[in-house]
Design a protein around this motif. Structure first.
Motif, PDB file in Angstrom:
ATOM      1  N   LEU A   5     -50.627 -23.119 -12.861  1.00  0.00           N
ATOM      2  CA  LEU A   5     -50.764 -21.728 -13.317  1.00  0.00           C
ATOM      3  C   LEU A   5     -49.556 -21.299 -14.143  1.00  0.00           C
ATOM      4  N   LYS A   6     -48.384 -21.733 -13.730  1.00  0.00           N
ATOM      5  CA  LYS A   6     -47.176 -21.415 -14.503  1.00  0.00           C
ATOM      6  C   LYS A   6     -47.249 -22.056 -15.885  1.00  0.00           C
ATOM      7  N   THR A   7     -47.749 -23.280 -15.937  1.00  0.00           N
ATOM      8  CA  THR A   7     -47.904 -23.962 -17.222  1.00  0.00           C
ATOM      9  C   THR A   7     -48.934 -23.243 -18.084  1.00  0.00           C
ATOM     10  N   TYR A   8     -50.049 -22.847 -17.473  1.00  0.00           N
ATOM     11  CA  TYR A   8     -51.081 -22.100 -18.199  1.00  0.00           C
ATOM     12  C   TYR A   8     -50.491 -20.839 -18.826  1.00  0.00           C
ATOM     13  N   VAL A   9     -49.752 -20.067 -18.037  1.00  0.00           N
ATOM     14  CA  VAL A   9     -49.146 -18.827 -18.532  1.00  0.00           C
ATOM     15  C   VAL A   9     -48.185 -19.127 -19.673  1.00  0.00           C
ATOM     16  N   ARG A  10     -47.342 -20.146 -19.488  1.00  0.00           N
ATOM     17  CA  ARG A  10     -46.363 -20.487 -20.523  1.00  0.00           C
ATOM     18  C   ARG A  10     -47.038 -20.921 -21.824  1.00  0.00           C
ATOM     19  N   VAL A  11     -48.081 -21.747 -21.730  1.00  0.00           N
ATOM     20  CA  VAL A  11     -48.772 -22.249 -22.925  1.00  0.00           C
ATOM     21  C   VAL A  11     -49.534 -21.122 -23.632  1.00  0.00           C
ATOM     22  N   VAL A  12     -50.309 -20.360 -22.866  1.00  0.00           N
ATOM     23  CA  VAL A  12     -51.096 -19.276 -23.471  1.00  0.00           C
ATOM     24  C   VAL A  12     -50.179 -18.238 -24.100  1.00  0.00           C
ATOM     25  N   ASP A  13     -49.126 -17.853 -23.392  1.00  0.00           N
ATOM     26  CA  ASP A  13     -48.183 -16.880 -23.953  1.00  0.00           C
ATOM     27  C   ASP A  13     -47.504 -17.424 -25.214  1.00  0.00           C
ATOM     28  N   GLY A  14     -47.153 -18.705 -25.196  1.00  0.00           N
ATOM     29  CA  GLY A  14     -46.515 -19.309 -26.368  1.00  0.00           C
ATOM     30  C   GLY A  14     -47.446 -19.371 -27.575  1.00  0.00           C
ATOM     31  N   VAL A  15     -48.692 -19.772 -27.337  1.00  0.00           N
ATOM     32  CA  VAL A  15     -49.675 -19.845 -28.435  1.00  0.00           C
ATOM     33  C   VAL A  15     -49.932 -18.460 -29.004  1.00  0.00           C
ATOM     34  N   ASN A  16     -50.135 -17.474 -28.127  1.00  0.00           N
ATOM     35  CA  ASN A  16     -50.419 -16.121 -28.610  1.00  0.00           C
ATOM     36  C   ASN A  16     -49.208 -15.481 -29.280  1.00  0.00           C
ATOM     37  N   LEU A  17     -48.017 -15.829 -28.824  1.00  0.00           N
ATOM     38  CA  LEU A  17     -46.804 -15.340 -29.484  1.00  0.00           C
ATOM     39  C   LEU A  17     -46.728 -15.886 -30.907  1.00  0.00           C
ATOM     40  N   TRP A  18     -46.952 -17.174 -31.049  1.00  0.00           N
ATOM     41  CA  TRP A  18     -46.882 -17.811 -32.376  1.00  0.00           C
ATOM     42  C   TRP A  18     -47.974 -17.272 -33.305  1.00  0.00           C
ATOM     43  N   ILE A  19     -49.217 -17.203 -32.812  1.00  0.00           N
ATOM     44  CA  ILE A  19     -50.324 -16.698 -33.635  1.00  0.00           C
ATOM     45  C   ILE A  19     -50.089 -15.237 -33.992  1.00  0.00           C
ATOM     46  N   GLY A  20     -49.652 -14.447 -33.029  1.00  0.00           N
ATOM     47  CA  GLY A  20     -49.405 -13.030 -33.296  1.00  0.00           C
ATOM     48  C   GLY A  20     -48.360 -12.801 -34.366  1.00  0.00           C
ATOM     49  N   ARG A  21     -47.302 -13.589 -34.328  1.00  0.00           N
ATOM     50  CA  ARG A  21     -46.245 -13.424 -35.340  1.00  0.00           C
ATOM     51  C   ARG A  21     -46.714 -13.885 -36.718  1.00  0.00           C
ATOM     52  N   CYS A  22     -47.558 -14.900 -36.766  1.00  0.00           N
ATOM     53  CA  CYS A  22     -48.111 -15.330 -38.056  1.00  0.00           C
ATOM     54  C   CYS A  22     -49.105 -14.305 -38.595  1.00  0.00           C
ATOM     55  N   VAL A  23     -49.921 -13.758 -37.710  1.00  0.00           N
ATOM     56  CA  VAL A  23     -50.963 -12.819 -38.115  1.00  0.00           C
ATOM     57  C   VAL A  23     -50.358 -11.507 -38.627  1.00  0.00           C
ATOM     58  N   MET A  24     -49.149 -11.183 -38.179  1.00  0.00           N
ATOM     59  CA  MET A  24     -48.501  -9.968 -38.684  1.00  0.00           C
ATOM     60  C   MET A  24     -48.401  -9.976 -40.206  1.00  0.00           C
ATOM     61  N   LEU A  25     -48.312 -11.150 -40.791  1.00  0.00           N
ATOM     62  CA  LEU A  25     -48.163 -11.262 -42.234  1.00  0.00           C
ATOM     63  C   LEU A  25     -49.449 -10.909 -42.990  1.00  0.00           C
ATOM     64  N   LEU A  26     -50.573 -10.840 -42.284  1.00  0.00           N
ATOM     65  CA  LEU A  26     -51.834 -10.473 -42.942  1.00  0.00           C
ATOM     66  C   LEU A  26     -51.799  -9.053 -43.508  1.00  0.00           C
ATOM     67  N   VAL A  27     -50.898  -8.225 -42.987  1.00  0.00           N
ATOM     68  CA  VAL A  27     -50.752  -6.875 -43.541  1.00  0.00           C
ATOM     69  C   VAL A  27     -50.383  -6.969 -45.016  1.00  0.00           C
ATOM     70  N   PHE A  28     -49.525  -7.911 -45.357  1.00  0.00           N
ATOM     71  CA  PHE A  28     -49.103  -8.051 -46.753  1.00  0.00           C
ATOM     72  C   PHE A  28     -50.246  -8.580 -47.622  1.00  0.00           C
ATOM     73  N   ALA A  29     -51.054  -9.482 -47.069  1.00  0.00           N
ATOM     74  CA  ALA A  29     -52.229  -9.963 -47.803  1.00  0.00           C
ATOM     75  C   ALA A  29     -53.203  -8.822 -48.040  1.00  0.00           C
ATOM     76  N   MET A  30     -53.395  -7.991 -47.024  1.00  0.00           N
ATOM     77  CA  MET A  30     -54.272  -6.828 -47.168  1.00  0.00           C
ATOM     78  C   MET A  30     -53.741  -5.877 -48.230  1.00  0.00           C
ATOM     79  N   MET A  31     -52.444  -5.649 -48.210  1.00  0.00           N
ATOM     80  CA  MET A  31     -51.836  -4.773 -49.207  1.00  0.00           C
ATOM     81  C   MET A  31     -52.023  -5.339 -50.612  1.00  0.00           C
ATOM     82  N   GLY A  32     -51.872  -6.652 -50.756  1.00  0.00           N
ATOM     83  CA  GLY A  32     -52.073  -7.287 -52.058  1.00  0.00           C
ATOM     84  C   GLY A  32     -53.503  -7.139 -52.555  1.00  0.00           C
ATOM     85  N   VAL A  33     -54.460  -7.346 -51.664  1.00  0.00           N
ATOM     86  CA  VAL A  33     -55.870  -7.208 -52.042  1.00  0.00           C
ATOM     87  C   VAL A  33     -56.169  -5.775 -52.446  1.00  0.00           C
ATOM     88  N   LEU A  34     -55.679  -4.802 -51.675  1.00  0.00           N
ATOM     89  CA  LEU A  34     -55.941  -3.397 -52.005  1.00  0.00           C
ATOM     90  C   LEU A  34     -55.198  -2.961 -53.268  1.00  0.00           C
TER      91      LEU A  34
END
Length: 186
Positions: A5-34
């Motif tokens: 369970l500790k490993t599950y929490v660590r892996v899921v939190d790590g994956v979502n942290l990485w994806i979340g930080r990458c996805v933040m950049l989509l704001v700039f793509a949206m701004m460019g499109v608009l």
């Protein structure tokens, strides 16, 4: 808590942290499109694809960032009674309500799977003038819901551990344990 369970929490939190930080950049793509949409409507022929592409980017930003937002505790919370409760009561209520969230996300994932498989099988297209295929955005939506479901389970595990006296909360920036994101370090 068991090591699995500790490993599950660590892996899921790590994956979502990485994806979340990458996805933040989509704001700039949206701004460019608009921005391109504004320029093309003012000086050239209006582009057919800009509004729908901005909507697709917003959906990806919102759904893929949801798990990251949940991990950081950044979702809006009704604080009428919650703020006055003890930490233990807050944890009990959080654990209780996350069970309902998990139920909701399972139903949402079922619907997303059904809709995505339909889009893939029949080559579903949008009804707009641009007519993009819908499968890519539906795959992104399904992934976002799945990540949110995995994060909800991680949150439930962390709440149960907290009730048992353990702290499984990993600091998001590698700081001291128990630090919340955005707080100043001493």
């Amino acid at each position: 808590m068991p090591r699995a369970l500790k490993t599950y929490v660590r892996v899921v939190d790590g994956v979502n942290l990485w994806i979340g930080r990458c996805v933040m950049l989509l704001v700039f793509a949206m701004m460019g499109v608009l921005l391109w949409s504004s320029i093309s409507k003012t000086f050239f022929l209006p582009s057919l694809w800009t509004l729908e592409m901005a909507q697709f980017l917003m959906v990806a930003y919102f759904l893929l960032g949801g798990a990251y937002s949940m991990q950081l505790g950044a979702h809006v919370r009704m604080d009428l009674l919650y703020g006055a409760w003890s930490d233990r009561t807050k944890t009990w209520v959080d654990a209780f309500t996350v069970v309902f969230l998990i139920f909701y996300l399972v139903l949402l994932l079922y619907g997303a799977y059904s809709s995505t498989s339909y889009a893939l099988e029949y080559g579903e297209r949008s009804y707009s003038a641009w007519r993009p295929y819908m499968a890519p955005i539906k795959l992104v939506m399904s992934l976002g819901i799945l990540l949110m479901l995995l994060q909800a389970f991680s949150t439930l595990i962390k709440d149960i551990a907290k009730l048992r006296g353990e702290d499984l909360t990993a600091p998001p920036d590698g700081g001291a344990a128990g630090e919340k994101s955005g707080e100043a370090r001493a």
